[in-house]
Design a protein around this motif. Structure first.
Motif, short mmCIF file in Angstrom:
data_model
loop_
_atom_site.label_atom_id
_atom_site.label_comp_id
_atom_site.label_asym_id
_atom_site.label_seq_id
_atom_site.Cartn_x
_atom_site.Cartn_y
_atom_site.Cartn_z
N SER B 185 0.84 -1.27 -0.05
CA SER B 185 0.11 -0.02 0.07
C SER B 185 1.11 1.34 -0.02
N VAL B 186 2.07 1.19 1.00
CA VAL B 186 3.00 2.55 0.91
C VAL B 186 3.38 2.60 -0.50
N LEU B 187 3.86 1.77 -1.15
CA LEU B 187 4.36 1.80 -2.51
C LEU B 187 3.21 1.99 -3.52
N VAL B 188 2.14 1.65 -3.49
CA VAL B 188 1.15 2.17 -4.40
C VAL B 188 0.75 3.63 -4.17
N GLY B 189 0.74 4.15 -2.82
CA GLY B 189 0.48 5.59 -2.71
C GLY B 189 1.63 6.24 -3.38
N LEU B 190 2.87 6.04 -3.09
CA LEU B 190 3.94 6.67 -3.60
C LEU B 190 3.86 6.65 -4.82
#
Lengths: 257, 383
Positions: B185-190
């Motif tokens: 999720s963090v990476l997708v948000g990024l």
């Protein structure tokens, strides 16, 4: 018969899982052409001993010698060569389920020989015919019965014409007639192939019918307590545990006769 | 007469002698093991005279060694000679070979056992496909029916499954999935923030990164990414567990004890995943927004307060609701696909693999298709 030639020698073998000792100080010799029975009550380590003999598990202590060569001290290459000369029939056949019977038997032949496809095909048909499964080449293991799977497993174990054939509970799950036919097949194969045969079993009838040598493992003392021809053991052993086992607990040493 | 010109004293040789009185005789010598080359059968057969003079006999006194290949060689020769009407007597062969040949012939081939592979016409193949499709649909409906019945029994408190199983599955599908869900999720948000920011920077509107990431994560990506992770992680695990139980006859054991496997095995898994998915979804939403914030603060000079302010004003409760409804549906679909493929698994090791693969594929297809449908519905309803 000529003088017995030692084929497999077990010296001071101790088997353990971690700190838990299964059996200790096993000493016995399996001669060439023997039908050697590994017997003992459930949970005494028969199958574990088999795993040590075929090289699936290394001993905690002691040695397993194949014609004088220490299985675990020799190099990787020679160990592989030794293992190629061994055929194992696992308890439920252990056929590879994604392959047909023919492919199951052909796999070791394709890996270890330079035979042409036609020759491999003929050997596969021969092995299947030997175990009474002629014509079942194209079947998958899931399509045949348990007894047939066992015989197909035997055909695969014989694929490379091994010097030693190991059987783990060959008659388990077979009806009495099939079990007797399998015993006869084992005798027949020993005579024709000149192979040494090692059988793990607690099927008394089959033990007396085919075995000419044996080792008796005791789960309480955790070591071997008897050995030799099973029939001789039944008639001459003084050990009540052995007699109880060989007579299904119906008789003791005193009331043997 | 050796058939191979380069024959050495060690190599396998078969010498044919035709004696008009005693019939043909083949004398073997050398090493007849598979490691060497054997003489060709066809060439040997051609040497036989047209008129057969009695049975073929063998002399194997000079044979050094043999193995199975020798036996197949003899059988092939026998077959070739039989077509020419020449009989074979085996008594001159080594005893072991005689034994093996007798054994191989002891059990005659069972009639009808051999399979002849025939190529099917295209019409037959289409027919089979259609029938297979119909069967699949029927099985799917049957499974859905069983699950519905089990669910109804649960609502009336009559369903039998172990509470501890349910707790275990909740842990496996919830808490245990947090690390991987966090990372993704963090990476997708990024990633979302990065792509959006580059475009928004053209208008000098970087502050709207917060709106873009917030709405995209909450309405769509949070639920979607969590679902795809769970399809690969839990859907596959469900089908592999149930498939292995099918192979080991454990499912049959439930049936014979009068316990409905759908009730006992499928229901707790279904409940656990359907309950945990919305929670995972909210968690993924939050971490996605954190990921976007990292990019916004670190690279595009937006202050944390500004970013949070912007996010709060952009994301409505309706958006969060839409995402959560989606995640519930996804959870249900993943669990259904995993359990169905597992329960309907074949009885072999490769069937378990197939079941796990098709469970993941079916779950992902179902996720994407249902997402498209729900987005259309939300659009039509104006939420």
């Amino acid at each position: 018969m000529s003088a017995p030639v030692p084929h497999i020698e077990v010296q001071d073998l101790t088997m353990a899982y971690g700190d838990f000792v299964i059996q200790r100080d096993l000493n016995f010799t399996i001669n060439r052409g023997d039908i050697f029975i590994i017997m003992g009550g459930s949970g005494c380590g028969k199958s574990t001993l088999l795993r040590h003999l075929v090289g699936l598990k290394s001993p905690a202590r002691g040695r397993v010698l194949y014609q004088g060569v220490d299985f675990w001290q020799t190099g990787d290459k020679q160990r592989r060569t030794l293992m190629q000369r061994i055929g194992v029939l696992y308890q439920s056949g252990a056929l590879w389920s994604s392959m047909t019977l023919a492919e199951n038997i052909a796999l070791p032949l394709g890996e270890y020989t330079d035979l042409s496809e036609r020759e491999i095909g003929e050997i596969v048909s021969l092995k299947l015919a030997l175990v009474g499964l002629a014509g079942f080449e194209a079947y998958y293991p899931s399509e045949i019965s348990g007894g047939m799977r066992k015989r197909a497993g035997l055909a695969r174990a014989m694929a490379l014409d091994p010097d030693v054939l190991f059987f783990d509970e060959p008659s388990a799950g077979l009806d009495p007639i099939s079990a007797r036919l399998l015993d006869e097949l084992i005798l027949e194969l020993r005579d024709s192939l000149g192979a040494t045969i090692v059988v793990v079993t607690h099927e008394l009838a089959s033990m007396f019918a085919i075995g000419n040598n044996s080792v008796f493992l005791d789960p309480e003392t955790k070591t071997q307590i008897a050995g030799g021809n099973p029939v001789t053991l039944l008639n001459e052993s003084a050990d009540p545990r052995v007699i109880r086992f060989l007579t299904r607990g119906e008789r003791t040493a005193e009331e043997r006769r | 007469m050796p058939t191979d010109p380069e024959i050495s004293s060690q190599a396998a040789a078969a010498e044919l002698k035709i004696d008009d009185l005693q019939g043909p005789l083949i004398r073997f010598s050398g090493n007849w093991e598979s490691s060497g080359r054997l003489p060709a059968v066809d060439a040997l057969v051609r040497q036989f005279p047209d008129r057969a003079a009695g049975e073929l006999r063998f002399d194997s006194s000079a044979i050094a060694a043999w193995d199975s290949l020798f036996v197949t060689w003899i059988l092939r020769l026998t077959e070739a000679l039989q077509t020419r009407g020449i009989g074979v007597a085996y008594d001159g062969l080594p005893e072991g070979v005689q034994g093996l040949i007798a054994l191989a012939r002891a059990v005659p081939e069972r009639k009808g056992a051999r399979r002849i592979s025939e190529t099917e016409g295209w019409l037959t193949r289409i027919g089979r496909r259609v029938q297979g499709l119909l069967d699949d649909t029927r099985r799917l409906l049957a499974f859905l029916g069983e699950v519905s019945l089990a669910f109804a029994r649960m609502l009336t408190g009559r369903a039998r499954f172990r509470r501890s199983d349910l707790a275990l599955f909740i842990q496996q599908t919830g808490v245990d999935a947090l690390p991987i869900v966090s990372l993704i999720s963090v990476l997708v948000g990024l990633i979302l923030a990065f792509i959006g920011a580059l475009q928004l920077a053209l208008f000098g509107a970087q502050v709207y990164i917060a709106n873009l990431v917030g709405i995209a994560m909450v309405r769509e990506m949070g639920a979607m990414m969590a679902a795809i992770i769970m399809a690969g992680r839990t859907g596959a695990a469900f089908s592999a567990q149930l498939g292995t139980m099918q192979v080991n006859e454990e499912i049959d054991a439930f049936k014979t004890l009068g316990i409905d496997p759908v009730e006992f095995l499928v229901l707790p898994r279904l409940l656990a995943l359907t309950l945990m998915m919305p929670l995972l979804c909210i968690y993924a939403d939050l971490l996605g927004i954190v990921g976007g914030m990292l990019v916004g603060i670190g690279l595009f000079d937006i202050s944390p307060t500004q970013y949070i302010e912007q996010t709060v004003s952009a994301v409505t409760l309706t958006d969060i609701g839409v995402g959560m409804v989606k995640s519930v549906v996804f959870g249900l679909l993943i669990a259904l696909a995993g359990c169905m493929k597992g329960i309907q698994c074949g009885r072999s090791a490769s069937a378990v693999g197939e079941a796990a693969t098709s469970a993941v594929v079916a779950a992902i297809v179902a996720i994407v298709v249902s997402d498209a449908i729900m987005t259309l519905i939300a659009n039509a309803l104006g939420v």
